[in-house]
Design an enzyme around this catalytic site. Sequence first.
Site, short mmCIF file in Angstrom:
data_model
loop_
_atom_site.label_atom_id
_atom_site.label_comp_id
_atom_site.label_asym_id
_atom_site.label_seq_id
_atom_site.Cartn_x
_atom_site.Cartn_y
_atom_site.Cartn_z
N GLY A 108 0.70 -1.12 -0.02
CA GLY A 108 -0.02 0.01 0.00
C GLY A 108 0.95 1.01 -0.07
N GLY A 114 0.05 4.78 1.15
CA GLY A 114 -0.63 5.56 2.00
C GLY A 114 -0.77 6.99 1.75
N THR A 115 -1.58 7.81 2.02
CA THR A 115 -1.20 9.27 2.18
C THR A 115 -0.37 9.63 3.14
OG1 THR A 115 -3.89 9.16 2.20
CG2 THR A 115 -2.91 11.28 2.10
N ASP A 166 -14.45 7.64 5.51
CA ASP A 166 -13.70 7.37 4.41
C ASP A 166 -13.98 5.74 3.86
OD1 ASP A 166 -12.24 7.98 2.08
OD2 ASP A 166 -10.18 7.68 3.33
P1 ADP Z 1 -4.15 5.28 3.72
O1 ADP Z 1 -4.62 6.13 5.24
O2 ADP Z 1 -2.82 6.06 3.32
O3 ADP Z 1 -5.04 5.01 2.84
P2 ADP Z 1 -4.58 2.63 4.42
O4 ADP Z 1 -4.89 2.10 5.76
O5 ADP Z 1 -5.99 2.68 3.69
O6 ADP Z 1 -3.72 3.95 4.55
O7 ADP Z 1 -3.44 1.53 4.00
C1 ADP Z 1 -3.23 1.72 2.46
C2 ADP Z 1 -3.35 0.46 1.73
O8 ADP Z 1 -2.68 -0.54 2.28
C3 ADP Z 1 -4.84 -0.19 1.66
O9 ADP Z 1 -5.60 0.57 0.66
C4 ADP Z 1 -4.53 -1.71 1.68
O10 ADP Z 1 -4.56 -1.92 0.42
C5 ADP Z 1 -3.27 -1.80 2.25
N1 ADP Z 1 -3.36 -2.14 3.78
C6 ADP Z 1 -3.66 -1.55 4.80
N2 ADP Z 1 -3.82 -2.20 5.92
C7 ADP Z 1 -3.37 -3.57 5.48
C8 ADP Z 1 -3.71 -4.80 6.27
N3 ADP Z 1 -3.93 -4.77 7.65
N4 ADP Z 1 -3.29 -5.93 5.50
C9 ADP Z 1 -3.10 -5.73 4.18
N5 ADP Z 1 -3.26 -4.77 3.50
C10 ADP Z 1 -3.41 -3.48 4.11
MG MG Z 2 -6.64 3.98 2.70
#
Ligand code: ADP
Ligand code: MG
Length: 396
Positions: A78, A80-81, A193
């Site tokens: 991922g 993320g932001t 979100d």
């Molecule tokens: P942001 O706040 O930056 O969007 P997220 O928590 O949504 O961060 O994480 C970004 C991406 O990482 C998610 O869209 C997902 O695809 C992956 N991800 C996040 N948490 C997990 C997890 N526990 N297991 C697997 N992939 C994850």
């Molecule tokens: Mg996210």
Amino acid sequence: MKKTKHDQTPRDNLPVSVRKPELPPRPQSLPSSPPRLSPRPLEPTDVPPPPASVQPESTLAPGPNRERDLYQIVAQVGEGTFGQVYKARNTQSGKYVALKRIRMESERDGFPVTAMREIKLLQSLRHENVINLHEMMVSKGNVYMVFEYMDHDLTGILSQNNFHFTEGHLKSLCHQMLAGIAYLHQKAVIHRDMKGSNILINNQGILKIADFGLARFYQKRRRTDYTNRVITLWYRPPELLLGATVYGPEVDMWSVGCIMLELFTKKPIFQGNDEIHQLETIYKLMGTPSVEEWVGFSDLPWYELVKPPEKIKNRFRSAFQKYLSPTALDLAQKLLEYDPAKRITASDALDTSFFKVEPAAVLPVDLANLEGEWHEYESKMERERKKRIPQDMEVS
Ligand code: ADP
Ligand code: MG
């Protein structure tokens, strides 16, 4: 599925107090040998004090094991932001976890406020359909949230054609998503979100709601003012697009309606380019709302600016009847109700006839046979790889 910048979480629009300065450029790819993390114990100044439930494991405590690599990074999953997310293996238990790195570089005043809020919220939640934060970890000056690992997210899984969800599977995913959100709302948390990339699924077919970066506790008894710059544009309800700042958990229910339809059709249903276009896109499908149908519509702050130029008829049922059964359509329509006061709640949605008629909900356990792990990140990489192929062929 085409992605635009409008598909992004609107975190740039957070109130000034939490606005993030420009972030430094990040490396394009991971180093060829994955970095090993040598955890050190948490210090009170690093992170807010974790409650007993997320106290670091004993392996993170000072002692003979202190310098051992507890987690080995396997892959990035991922972007993320606020930081990258990695799949990592616990070298002692052999279990996989997700490490979400918290960006600290640009923080002048210590620990980022938004990350602090996310951690506090996550620590108060425990439900089968909500992601579980195992612990916090500090390694080489980086702070990580350590989560249970989930093999896919909804955006990733819907972007590829190698897995077919049956109607029973889709019913199960809808049920699990609603059970998770019903729990959040009962705990007085609005997610703010809800969208495919924040909904995770594992190979056992279990769905979990993740990403609490924009979530907040709300006052159940008294309606208060919040920012309306929340929820990724395509999943944002009409009242927020019309400037409402007094709102409650109903905002999540609109997003859930969008996600439900996306599950059945495999593409996001309202793909606007900006706020005004987003409203027009909604009007085209759901018709223009009347003041009888939505009491308070014309009192919303931006009504005069964005009021519908002409009356449009609702064509929701005719557009989706080839994808959804009548009871599924009924539920989707109740979730996409214009008037937030009339929009169905998560607990009432769980009680609708969609979940009582055949076919019964079935966990998509066959996901375990699917090749690859599909998050938004991998599907984006795959798309870029495919785009590059013709060019590479030209060169050779
Ligand atoms: P942001 O706040 O930056 O969007 P997220 O928590 O949504 O961060 O994480 C970004 C991406 O990482 C998610 O869209 C997902 O695809 C992956 N991800 C996040 N948490 C997990 C997890 N526990 N297991 C697997 N992939 C994850
Ligand atoms: Mg996210």
